[in-house]
Design a protein around this motif. Structure first.
Motif, PDB file in Angstrom:
ATOM      1  N   ASN A  99     -19.730  14.618 -10.654  1.00  0.00           N
ATOM      2  CA  ASN A  99     -19.173  15.189  -9.418  1.00  0.00           C
ATOM      3  C   ASN A  99     -18.247  14.208  -8.727  1.00  0.00           C
ATOM      4  N   GLY A 100     -18.738  12.976  -8.576  1.00  0.00           N
ATOM      5  CA  GLY A 100     -17.942  11.970  -7.887  1.00  0.00           C
ATOM      6  C   GLY A 100     -16.637  11.715  -8.614  1.00  0.00           C
ATOM      7  N   TYR A 101     -16.719  11.730  -9.925  1.00  0.00           N
ATOM      8  CA  TYR A 101     -15.533  11.519 -10.751  1.00  0.00           C
ATOM      9  C   TYR A 101     -14.506  12.610 -10.505  1.00  0.00           C
ATOM     10  N   VAL A 102     -14.961  13.851 -10.584  1.00  0.00           N
ATOM     11  CA  VAL A 102     -14.029  14.962 -10.392  1.00  0.00           C
ATOM     12  C   VAL A 102     -13.448  14.942  -8.977  1.00  0.00           C
ATOM     13  N   LEU A 103     -14.323  14.735  -7.994  1.00  0.00           N
ATOM     14  CA  LEU A 103     -13.859  14.839  -6.612  1.00  0.00           C
ATOM     15  C   LEU A 103     -13.002  13.673  -6.162  1.00  0.00           C
ATOM     16  N   SER A 104     -13.004  12.566  -6.943  1.00  0.00           N
ATOM     17  CA  SER A 104     -12.172  11.454  -6.501  1.00  0.00           C
ATOM     18  C   SER A 104     -10.959  11.249  -7.376  1.00  0.00           C
ATOM     19  N   LYS A 105     -11.076  11.624  -8.644  1.00  0.00           N
ATOM     20  CA  LYS A 105      -9.977  11.326  -9.555  1.00  0.00           C
ATOM     21  C   LYS A 105      -9.204  12.558 -10.003  1.00  0.00           C
ATOM     22  N   TRP A 106      -9.753  13.725  -9.737  1.00  0.00           N
ATOM     23  CA  TRP A 106      -9.086  14.956 -10.157  1.00  0.00           C
ATOM     24  C   TRP A 106      -8.972  15.894  -8.976  1.00  0.00           C
ATOM     25  N   LYS A 107      -8.456  15.343  -7.895  1.00  0.00           N
ATOM     26  CA  LYS A 107      -8.451  16.112  -6.661  1.00  0.00           C
ATOM     27  C   LYS A 107      -7.579  17.340  -6.748  1.00  0.00           C
ATOM     28  N   PHE A 108      -8.106  18.382  -6.193  1.00  0.00           N
ATOM     29  CA  PHE A 108      -7.294  19.570  -5.985  1.00  0.00           C
ATOM     30  C   PHE A 108      -7.338  19.870  -4.500  1.00  0.00           C
ATOM     31  N   ARG A 109      -6.680  20.897  -4.076  1.00  0.00           N
ATOM     32  CA  ARG A 109      -6.485  21.095  -2.644  1.00  0.00           C
ATOM     33  C   ARG A 109      -7.802  21.139  -1.874  1.00  0.00           C
ATOM     34  N   ARG A 166     -18.664   9.026  -5.547  1.00  0.00           N
ATOM     35  CA  ARG A 166     -17.294   9.304  -5.116  1.00  0.00           C
ATOM     36  C   ARG A 166     -16.708   8.103  -4.395  1.00  0.00           C
ATOM     37  N   ASN A 167     -17.494   7.518  -3.504  1.00  0.00           N
ATOM     38  CA  ASN A 167     -16.986   6.339  -2.802  1.00  0.00           C
ATOM     39  C   ASN A 167     -16.731   5.189  -3.754  1.00  0.00           C
ATOM     40  N   TYR A 168     -17.577   5.093  -4.765  1.00  0.00           N
ATOM     41  CA  TYR A 168     -17.387   4.023  -5.722  1.00  0.00           C
ATOM     42  C   TYR A 168     -16.118   4.252  -6.535  1.00  0.00           C
ATOM     43  N   TYR A 169     -15.964   5.469  -7.034  1.00  0.00           N
ATOM     44  CA  TYR A 169     -14.792   5.741  -7.851  1.00  0.00           C
ATOM     45  C   TYR A 169     -13.502   5.681  -7.041  1.00  0.00           C
ATOM     46  N   ALA A 170     -13.632   5.868  -5.739  1.00  0.00           N
ATOM     47  CA  ALA A 170     -12.434   5.767  -4.897  1.00  0.00           C
ATOM     48  C   ALA A 170     -11.861   4.360  -4.942  1.00  0.00           C
ATOM     49  N   THR A 171     -12.722   3.391  -5.243  1.00  0.00           N
ATOM     50  CA  THR A 171     -12.217   2.020  -5.313  1.00  0.00           C
ATOM     51  C   THR A 171     -11.636   1.692  -6.682  1.00  0.00           C
ATOM     52  N   VAL A 172     -11.812   2.593  -7.638  1.00  0.00           N
ATOM     53  CA  VAL A 172     -11.212   2.365  -8.961  1.00  0.00           C
ATOM     54  C   VAL A 172      -9.741   2.772  -8.880  1.00  0.00           C
ATOM     55  N   PRO A 173      -8.850   1.895  -9.262  1.00  0.00           N
ATOM     56  CA  PRO A 173      -7.420   2.197  -9.090  1.00  0.00           C
ATOM     57  C   PRO A 173      -7.004   3.431  -9.898  1.00  0.00           C
ATOM     58  N   GLY A 174      -6.223   4.257  -9.240  1.00  0.00           N
ATOM     59  CA  GLY A 174      -5.767   5.478  -9.890  1.00  0.00           C
ATOM     60  C   GLY A 174      -4.935   5.208 -11.135  1.00  0.00           C
ATOM     61  N   GLU A 175      -4.322   4.024 -11.159  1.00  0.00           N
ATOM     62  CA  GLU A 175      -3.447   3.716 -12.299  1.00  0.00           C
ATOM     63  C   GLU A 175      -4.204   3.742 -13.608  1.00  0.00           C
ATOM     64  N   LEU A 176      -5.475   3.350 -13.543  1.00  0.00           N
ATOM     65  CA  LEU A 176      -6.279   3.335 -14.755  1.00  0.00           C
ATOM     66  C   LEU A 176      -6.332   4.720 -15.376  1.00  0.00           C
ATOM     67  N   VAL A 177      -6.582   5.683 -14.495  1.00  0.00           N
ATOM     68  CA  VAL A 177      -6.687   7.065 -14.965  1.00  0.00           C
ATOM     69  C   VAL A 177      -5.322   7.561 -15.431  1.00  0.00           C
ATOM     70  N   GLU A 178      -4.322   7.218 -14.644  1.00  0.00           N
ATOM     71  CA  GLU A 178      -2.970   7.660 -15.010  1.00  0.00           C
ATOM     72  C   GLU A 178      -2.591   7.137 -16.377  1.00  0.00           C
ATOM     73  N   ALA A 179      -2.854   5.836 -16.569  1.00  0.00           N
ATOM     74  CA  ALA A 179      -2.495   5.234 -17.858  1.00  0.00           C
ATOM     75  C   ALA A 179      -3.186   5.969 -18.996  1.00  0.00           C
ATOM     76  N   ALA A 180      -4.443   6.293 -18.787  1.00  0.00           N
ATOM     77  CA  ALA A 180      -5.169   6.975 -19.856  1.00  0.00           C
ATOM     78  C   ALA A 180      -4.600   8.368 -20.097  1.00  0.00           C
ATOM     79  N   LYS A 181      -4.170   9.010 -19.020  1.00  0.00           N
ATOM     80  CA  LYS A 181      -3.578  10.349 -19.181  1.00  0.00           C
ATOM     81  C   LYS A 181      -2.323  10.278 -20.021  1.00  0.00           C
ATOM     82  N   ILE A 182      -1.535   9.242 -19.695  1.00  0.00           N
ATOM     83  CA  ILE A 182      -0.294   9.085 -20.459  1.00  0.00           C
ATOM     84  C   ILE A 182      -0.613   8.893 -21.927  1.00  0.00           C
TER      85      ILE A 182
END
Lengths: 284, 321, 417
Positions: A99-109, A166-182
């Motif tokens: 849940n925390g992962y989705v709500l912090s790294k895959w945000k939707f409206r 969620r609070n923990y994953y919020a501190t994980v830089p978004g770039e990490l996820v972005e890089a993996a997506k790429i």
């Protein structure tokens, strides 16, 4: 850390700490000393007295019960709590992590609103929902079993575990996820290969917290599992007290036995708890 | 954080998987993300909001026997509640308890964290001592502190904490604790603080460690005293933690039940009674389910008043970050 | 990855571990689930005694002793409420004989036992006062196992002999004795009201002593108004009595307060006869008993009984249990250990100690009145209001307000106009 902003005299500091530590341990002293007395000796007005005669009989009674005195011991319920606590903690942590992962790294409206709605569930007073809870559990066939207790604890653990992760994953830089997506990874792959491996501190905090609150629960245990054979340990501990007569030494011994696992968890794993907090999982 | 897997090491594995999978697109991911949180949302919708709705409905009915009686009475239960002396005392107790508990627990936890932050030997040991009450059930805590704060009596002498105070010459600090209706619930604050201060301490220790050295050094170099460093730099930086701790402690104190039951019961003149206890008794002892539901709703509203602004504030500041 | 796999395997293993025993419930012994809040001390022993009697008669039945402690039964009542409304009733559960049964909505959730009473011949062996107590809406809903007396004044023999005093029979005598003792630094009126009901319990005795048996009974039937001057007098008497109690009464339960008598630091305590069992467990024999002032010849009764819920899973076993509960053998096994007397009038008296034998005598000859604190005299919501009003009275001392609250409670229960 090299700078010490409070250059007091070290002895004063230590004295203060030791003094406070003693104050904090006073209740433990009472617990331990009372549990080692026999029933005739247990006396409110001599609570600070060292036992005249050491006796471990109250521990034996508390653990094994007493056929003659007609009460059940804690041993069976101890294992019930283990069978409840371990799966519930693991499931609860996993769910919170996803849940925390989705709500912090895959945000939707609506993500933040949904998170707030999820979080609010943490604050309801549980006494108020007992009757509908039992009826729903009966309808889905989970009433009266440890599985039902696990389900309940996982459900009501969702808010706090989601919050922490969620609070923990919020501190994980978004770039990490972005890089993996790429690199072509999908949502599950990123979780498995990027996010999950670095989640250990948050898991530590969540699992310690959840295990403790599930182990220490009384209300759900007594309502959802009314049959003594499947009840968790806090319900059994409460039953060591009679409706009119209480054997204080047995109750204190029982309390010590029941508290042992969670105390051990905090003492032994305390540093992981701290590390998890340091890693930002509970910051506001 | 050195724990982050470096993207380069992970990327080949991910890329390989992506190739094997045939490269799932972003919409599939969107769908999966919703599927992942859907179970939680559904379950919370039923077990939290559904039940809240049911409770709200029940509070507006005449349900006061085992068999439900859903005849509508509007706000009558609430009117009756607010004119019941016991409930009025309960509300007063809740406010007293919450305010006192927050102030004392936060201060003590902060103090402990500062002390532990001084690079002392045996830090692990001290931390364990202050942290372990968190591991106990409120029932265990209540039983022990019931004994500790039992004042003893004029006839049989003091006991518990009073006896200790006498022995160290601080006898003037003795009091009736929870047997004194003027103190009542304030005695429960002591037990609750003993239990929860470790949690506050842990949060602040984590927070303190997160404050960069340079900040403190710079201030000290500029001639500030250590006290000023704390007051003007460190404490403000810890505001998010203070706020978070206030929320957690606040909601615990509004719902407090097990501790009161095990430690004091309703107390003389209901001086340590709390709404949650009244709710339990009136629902299951008095069979007054509608009234119990009313108390539950009021509790919920009190919690909401505390939590919702915080949630709004925290989510807003997050999007600003 | 390995971690996830490991965790998943672990979780599945654990889940399978606990599901397995649940699935294998089968082994054909039939069951009997008895629900009570008798979890320790003499009560649990007494219950175990009845189980033994039952097992001898029905050896193929597995007895499940489902107990829930705490809150003087409130926790148990919470569980019962969820179970009854949830359609999962125990086979039999403990309930106070009397109007307390109303809270379980007997018409809907319990089975009437009139047939059982007739076929077992209990209408001949239970005293008529008890049978009146048991009847609600024209039926019997539970089988009484015991009788407890609520209005007993326990006193320390040593304190009385040392001070050359005799147990007081009237309230005037009581205050003279109390003054004498107070001057000596002994607690005249021992009270432990942490659980909130003990004050109301003691006040019952004061009501009986002031209004007499009929007047007291009338309070619960509407014949005596709560606004009566005698009730005011009772409240004032009680208020005065409260000035003679131990200062730590709010911190002690009734048994903790009993320690005062054991230590010869306290003189008199008004408490039910389960106090007798507690004294025995503490190896204390220096206690005497008497009727509280004005209570001579009046027996303030309460009774524990067992009921039969509708839809009990093992109905036949439950019926047999009820038969055992009402039988001579069952009651003789239960009562000496519990510290109460048989509901039946034909139990062998030699099994009981001195106090209980005298209580059994009183039971046969005294005027019987129902206890309100213990579920006999009034429906539970009324009893709770009574209890709360008295608990508040201990600190407030406000006679007028308390009397008004008590009258209001009576109206709320639909008994007073």
């Amino acid at each position: 850390m090299t700078v010490r902003p409070l250059p007091w005299l070290r002895p004063v500091l230590y004295a203060l700490l030791v003094g406070l530590a003693i104050l904090y341990l006073l209740p433990v002293y009472v617990l331990v000393v009372t549990s080692m007395k026999s029933f005739a000796e247990v006396n409110l007005y001599r609570m600070w007295d060292w036992p005249a005669r050491f006796s471990l009989e109250s521990f034996v009674h508390a653990w094994a019960g007493s056929e003659t005195q007609g009460f059940r011991g804690l041993s069976h319920n101890f294992w019930n709590s283990v069978r409840l606590g371990v799966p519930a903690t693991l499931l609860s942590a996993l769910l919170g992590s996803l849940n925390g992962y989705v709500l912090s790294k895959w945000k939707f409206r609506a993500a933040d609103t949904l998170f707030a709605l999820l979080l609010f569930g943490m604050f309801i007073p549980y006494q108020s929902i007992l009757i509908p809870l039992v009826q729903v559990l009966r309808r889905i066939g989970l009433y009266g079993s440890i599985l039902g207790l696990i389900f309940t604890h996982v459900v009501y653990g969702i808010p706090i575990t989601t919050l922490i992760f969620r609070n923990y994953y919020a501190t994980v830089p978004g770039e990490l996820v972005e890089a993996a997506k790429i690199d072509g990874a999908g949502i599950l792959g990123i979780y498995r290969y990027v996010v999950f491996p670095i989640s250990l501190p948050a898991f530590a905090v969540v699992m310690i917290w959840q295990f403790t609150s599930i182990w220490n629960d009384f209300l759900f245990g007594v309502i959802i599992t009314p049959r003594p054979a499947v009840q968790p340990i806090m319900v059994a501990l409460n039953n060591l007290a009679g409706s009119y007569i209480v054997e204080w030494n047995v109750q204190m011994a029982g309390a010590l036995l029941a508290a042992l696992p969670t105390v051990l968890v905090y003492v032994v794993l305390g540093r992981y708890f701290m590390r998890g907090l340091l890693a930002g999982s509970l910051k506001g | 954080m050195t724990q982050n897997a470096t993207p380069t090491r992970v990327a080949p594995a991910l890329a390989a998987r992506a190739v094997r999978r045939g490269g799932r697109g972003p919409t599939a991911d969107r769908l999966i993300s919703l599927l992942l949180i859907a179970p939680s949302l559904i379950v919370i919708a039923v077990f939290v909001y559904g039940f809240i709705g049911f409770t709200a409905f029940a509070s507006l009915t005449k349900w006061n026997a085992l068999a439900p009686d859903f005849s509508w009475v509007g706000l009558q239960n609430y009117a009756q509640l607010f004119s019941t002396i016991r409930f009025q005392i309960d509300l007063r107790n809740t406010v007293t308890f919450t305010v006192l508990f927050l102030v004392v627990c936060l201060s003590l936890g902060f103090t402990l964290a500062v002390l532990l932050d001084q690079r002392i030997r045996g830090e692990g040991l001290f931390r364990s001592v202050f942290l372990f009450p968190l591991a106990l059930s409120f029932i265990v805590t209540g039983v022990v502190w019931r004994w500790m704060l039992n004042p003893g009596s004029v006839q049989l002498g003091s006991t518990g904490v009073n006896l200790l105070l006498e022995k160290v010459g601080l006898g003037f600090l003795k009091s009736g604790w929870y047997t004194d209706p003027r103190i009542g619930i304030k005695a429960v604050v002591i037990a609750a603080t003993w239990q929860m201060s470790g949690y506050v301490m842990a949060m602040y220790v984590a927070g303190l460690r997160g404050i960069p050295e340079e900040l403190r050094e710079a201030a000290l170099v500029d001639g500030a005293s250590s006290f000023q460093v704390y007051r003007h730099i460190i404490v403000p930086l810890l505001n998010p933690i203070t706020l978070g701790a206030m929320i957690i402690l606040g909601h615990i104190s509004l719902k407090i039940f097990d501790l009161v039951v095990a430690m004091t019961g309703p107390g003389p003149g209901f001086s340590s009674d709390v709404p949650a206890f009244f709710m339990f008794e009136t629902t299951f002892r008095g069979n007054n389910f509608a009234q119990g539901a009313g108390i539950a709703l009021i509790l919920l509203v009190m919690v909401a008043v505390l939590i919702v602004p915080y949630l709004v504030y925290s989510l807003r500041t997050e999007t600003q970050r | 990855m390995r971690q996830i796999r490991g965790l998943t395997v672990l979780s599945l293993l654990l889940i399978s571990v606990m599901v397995a025993p649940a699935g294998w419930a089968g082994a054909a012994k039939s069951k009997l689930e008895i629900f009570s809040w008798w979890t320790a001390g003499g009560e649990a022993e007494g219950l175990a005694g009845m189980f033994t009697v039952y097992k001898k008669l029905y050896p193929n039945v597995d007895i499940v002793n489902a107990t829930v402690a705490g809150g003087a039964g409130t926790n148990a009542k919470a569980v019962l409420a969820t179970r009854l409304t949830g359609g999962d009733p125990p086979d039999s559960f403990q309930v106070h004989a009397g109007l307390e049964v109303q809270k379980y909505d007997p018409a809907k959730y319990l089975e009437p036992l009139d047939g059982l009473f007739t076929s077992a011949g209990w209408d001949k062996v239970f005293p008529s006062g008890l049978l009146t107590l048991l009847r609600y809406q024209g039926h019997y809903w539970s089988v009484p196992v015991n009788i407890h007396r609520a209005n007993v004044m326990w006193y320390s023999k040593k304190v009385f002999t040392d001070n050359k005093l005799t147990p007081p029979k009237t309230f005037d005598e009581w205050f003279k004795v109390a003054d004498a003792l107070k001057a000596k630094g002994i607690v005249p009126f021992v009270l432990g009201d942490k659980e909130g009901w003990e004050a109301g319990h003691a006040f019952e005795a004061v009501l009986i002593g002031t209004l007499g048996a009929d007047g007291y009974r009338g309070l619960w039937t509407g014949k005596t108004q709560w606004t009566d001057a005698k009730v005011t007098q009772a409240l004032n008497t009680f208020k005065r009595m409260l000035t003679y109690t131990n200062s730590d009464h709010a911190a002690l339960t009734w048994d903790g307060a009993g320690q005062y008598l054991i230590d010869n630091k306290g003189a008199m305590q008004i408490m039910g006869d389960w106090q007798n069992g507690w004294f025995q467990s503490k190896n204390y024999s220096g206690y005497g008993w008497a009727s509280p002032p004005g209570n001579a010849g009046v027996f303030d009764a309460l009774s524990d009984s067992f009921s039969l819920p509708k839809g009990a899973k093992d109905r036949e076993n439950a019926m047999n249990w009820l038969k055992v509960a009402g039988s001579k053998a069952g009651q003789e096994a239960f009562n000496p250990k519990k510290g109460s007397i048989c509901a039946r009038t034909d139990c062998t008296q030699s099994l009981f100690n001195a106090y209980l034998q005298s209580a059994a005598q009183d039971w046969k000859s005294n005027a019987l009145v129902p206890s309100v604190i213990h579920g006999a005299a009034a429906i539970e919501s009324w009893a709770t209001k009574y209890k709360d009003a008295l608990a508040l009275f201990v600190t407030s001392g406000d006679v007028a307000k308390t009397q008004a609250d008590l009258q209001q409670a009576c109206k709320g229960a639909g008994v007073c106009k």
